[in-house]
Design an enzyme around this catalytic site. Sequence first.
Site, PDB file in Angstrom:
ATOM      1  N   LYS A   1       9.314  74.417  51.607  1.00 30.38           N
ATOM      2  CA  LYS A   1       9.110  74.665  52.748  1.00 30.38           C
ATOM      3  C   LYS A   1       7.596  74.284  53.300  1.00 30.38           C
ATOM      4  CE  LYS A   1      10.124  77.933  56.687  1.00 30.38           C
ATOM      5  NZ  LYS A   1      10.792  78.962  56.937  1.00 30.38           N
TER       6      LYS A   1
ATOM      7  N   ARG B   1      -3.330  86.813  73.604  1.00 31.33           N
ATOM      8  CA  ARG B   1      -3.304  85.497  73.406  1.00 31.33           C
ATOM      9  C   ARG B   1      -3.370  85.240  71.859  1.00 31.33           C
ATOM     10  NH1 ARG B   1      -6.398  85.251  78.191  1.00 31.33           N
ATOM     11  NH2 ARG B   1      -5.010  84.687  80.146  1.00 31.33           N
TER      12      ARG B   1
ATOM     13  N   HIS C   1      24.240  80.349  63.320  1.00 27.53           N
ATOM     14  CA  HIS C   1      23.805  81.377  64.556  1.00 27.53           C
ATOM     15  C   HIS C   1      24.943  81.582  65.294  1.00 27.53           C
ATOM     16  CE1 HIS C   1      19.310  79.679  64.107  1.00 27.53           C
ATOM     17  NE2 HIS C   1      19.413  80.621  63.114  1.00 27.53           N
TER      18      HIS C   1
ATOM     19  N   ASN D   1      17.039  73.321  59.175  1.00 33.51           N
ATOM     20  CA  ASN D   1      18.092  74.002  59.968  1.00 33.51           C
ATOM     21  C   ASN D   1      19.330  73.854  59.449  1.00 33.51           C
ATOM     22  OD1 ASN D   1      16.331  75.438  61.632  1.00 33.51           O
ATOM     23  ND2 ASN D   1      15.960  73.567  62.543  1.00 33.51           N
TER      24      ASN D   1
ATOM     25  N   GLU E   1       8.502  71.154  64.438  1.00 40.11           N
ATOM     26  CA  GLU E   1       9.739  70.660  64.370  1.00 40.11           C
ATOM     27  C   GLU E   1      10.002  69.460  65.384  1.00 40.11           C
ATOM     28  OE1 GLU E   1      13.669  72.983  65.367  1.00 40.11           O
ATOM     29  OE2 GLU E   1      12.775  73.775  63.458  1.00 40.11           O
TER      30      GLU E   1
ATOM     31  N   ARG F   1      10.918  68.834  60.135  1.00 42.75           N
ATOM     32  CA  ARG F   1      11.147  70.108  59.841  1.00 42.75           C
ATOM     33  C   ARG F   1      12.469  70.462  60.205  1.00 42.75           C
ATOM     34  NH1 ARG F   1       7.174  75.332  61.159  1.00 42.75           N
ATOM     35  NH2 ARG F   1       8.541  76.832  60.681  1.00 42.75           N
TER      36      ARG F   1
ATOM     37  N   GLU G   1      19.319  80.754  51.406  1.00 47.40           N
ATOM     38  CA  GLU G   1      18.235  79.992  51.680  1.00 47.40           C
ATOM     39  C   GLU G   1      17.563  79.467  50.620  1.00 47.40           C
ATOM     40  OE1 GLU G   1      17.149  79.093  54.687  1.00 47.40           O
ATOM     41  OE2 GLU G   1      18.053  80.701  55.917  1.00 47.40           O
TER      42      GLU G   1
ATOM     43  N   LYS H   1       7.241  80.353  62.307  1.00 48.97           N
ATOM     44  CA  LYS H   1       8.164  80.727  63.379  1.00 48.97           C
ATOM     45  C   LYS H   1       8.125  82.205  63.890  1.00 48.97           C
ATOM     46  CE  LYS H   1      11.267  76.870  63.384  1.00 48.97           C
ATOM     47  NZ  LYS H   1      12.827  76.389  63.292  1.00 48.97           N
TER      48      LYS H   1
END
Length: 361
Positions: free
Chosen positions: A227, A121, A252, A245, A237, A241, A185, A143
């Site tokens: 960032k 966990r 993607h 993207n 997000e 945030r 990026e 992430k």
Amino acid sequence: MCKVMVDLNAESYEILIGTKLTENIRTFVSQANFSKTVLVISDNNVGPLYGNALLDLLKQAGFQAEIIFVVPGESSKSLTVADGIYTKAIELGLDRKSPIVALGGGVVGDLAGFVAATYMRGVPFIQVPTSLLAQVDSSVGGKVAVNHRLGKNLIGAFYQPSAVFMDLDMLKTLPNREIYTGLAEIIKYGIIYDQDFFSYLDQHAKKILALEPTVLSHIIHRSCEIKAKVVSQDEKESGLRIILNFGHTLAHAIESETNYEVYNHGEAVAIGMYGAARLSYKLGLIQSTDVDRVKNMLQKFHLPIKAQQCTVDGLFKSIFHDKKAVNGKVKWVLMESIGKVRTMTDIADALVKEVMVEIIL
């Protein structure tokens, strides 16, 4: 050396950017309240270059350290590979205070972070990103994920590292293509947040491509700073945030349709950003000169703007598997100017397909 603080209250952490960070890493792990067994995760490209030095450092600091190598590439971001790492962690006796260290690029960081977030966990997690892309993107913000056969990063969590160490010397071993993918990026940060930074990249392109240390340190620092500010305001997000993207909805889809075999992530993002700029223009949000500035910047840094191996039908189908799609609607991040973006839904399918035609022909 410079530092960026990611301010998340109890989960706040520092990003250290510089060269020869061995002593900084040793000091951090020695002072942290960690158990003495450490698992390092790397890949077959990076591990042979830097793995032994990191293991020696950890052992000098009094830790029992082991390393696992995975196959480079997106195929390693899977539940099957993660399961093998869980088995190794259990065999080594890792407990809840045993840190997992990611030594590698974005794939290694995402995979190691996912394992750290889910083993017992959650155990401590340290990022040592070795690629420019990982340094300015995936290693910052928490992430972590593995892929599913139906989409990228669909199984994951928000899980912050304890610290991030970015050694600029490690970039010297990267092939040019890996430098360019990281620059995609970095360009994104200028488009979504800072027009002056976008201009700086344009004006210092030659020094950036030559990996001039002062300029390189500045653009990495500023990218992480942007960032960190966004993540500090919206860790999971729920609002701001999502601007990070920009270009990623199409990116993607491009990666998925080409089975992650044609374009690396930064290249797909570059094409996606050009597509998002064109869509912004068609919606009357920006001028054609803004589209040209984005296009010229991408080409200046040797990044593609066309995905000729893709089809409109394939891309259109893939965008609805994007994590940002809710109730069958895609949330687009679009430009209002260089340095400012907004989100939109309910964009006409015909307009989206028109842009897709333009980025594949």
